[in-house]
Scaffold this active site. Structure first.
Site, short mmCIF file in Angstrom:
data_model
loop_
_atom_site.label_atom_id
_atom_site.label_comp_id
_atom_site.label_asym_id
_atom_site.label_seq_id
_atom_site.Cartn_x
_atom_site.Cartn_y
_atom_site.Cartn_z
CE1 TYR A 92 -4.02 -2.07 0.52
CE2 TYR A 92 -2.63 -3.27 2.07
CZ TYR A 92 -3.78 -3.18 1.31
OH TYR A 92 -4.69 -4.19 1.34
CG ASN A 115 -11.48 -2.44 -7.58
OD1 ASN A 115 -12.09 -2.01 -8.54
ND2 ASN A 115 -10.64 -3.46 -7.65
CB CYS A 123 -7.70 -4.14 -5.14
SG CYS A 123 -9.15 -5.19 -5.21
CG HIS A 124 -5.78 -9.75 -7.09
ND1 HIS A 124 -6.52 -9.13 -8.08
CD2 HIS A 124 -4.80 -10.44 -7.72
CE1 HIS A 124 -6.01 -9.44 -9.26
NE2 HIS A 124 -4.96 -10.23 -9.06
CD GLU A 150 -2.69 -11.74 -11.21
OE1 GLU A 150 -1.75 -11.03 -10.84
OE2 GLU A 150 -3.86 -11.32 -11.34
#
Length: 155
Positions: A92, A115, A123-124, A150
């Site tokens: 963050y 979001n 945002c993950h 990912e």
């Protein structure tokens, strides 16, 4: 997943079992004076193909146009979120610093939490400075799965 789309863009995407999903949809419809109608649009068809590609590991970038619904600050945060590369994470604090607001970690975290476009606005990919996953509206287990997915498929 549940998506709200019009002919041209996506307004909302979330997991079908997400807590608060119905409340978020209701607020979005009130804010945008929209009515939900079941059906397909060109943008929903494109989004479906992109999501299928994402979950199969073939798609890393979403091209379906988005319609953001937030404050100017939230929209800047979401635009910065989209610069977090597939298969990577950042804190963050790093996100706030990239926006030239290094002391705005909490505000950035709150905007991330607002979001309405899960996965598309990633945002993950934002974690705590310590490396801990931190929060995620879809749940920590889902966040971990998305990050692992990912990393597995990153080029």
């Amino acid at each position: 997943m549940v998506a709200l789309c019009d002919e041209k863009s996506v307004y909302f995407l979330d997991f079908s079992d997400a807590p608060q999903k119905d409340i978020k949809i209701k607020r979005l419809c009130q804010k945008r004076t929209m009515t939900v109608v079941l059906g397909e649009t060109p943008s929903s068809i494109q989004l479906t193909k992109e999501l299928q590609g994402y979950f199969s590991g073939a798609t890393q970038t979403f091209l379906t146009p988005l319609s953001l619904t937030g404050t100017p600050f939230q929209e800047k945060v979401w635009q910065e979120l989209q610069r977090t590369s597939y298969g990577t994470t950042r804190s963050y604090g790093a996100q706030a610093a990239a926006m030239l607001h290094p002391s705005a970690c909490r505000a950035v975290a709150n905007a991330n939490g607002a979001n309405l476009l899960s996965i598309i606005i990633p945002c993950h990919r934002i974690c705590q400075q310590t490396g801990d996953l931190g929060g995620y509206a879809g749940g920590r287990a889902r966040k971990k799965w998305l990050l692992d997915h990912e990393k597995k498929h990153a080029l």
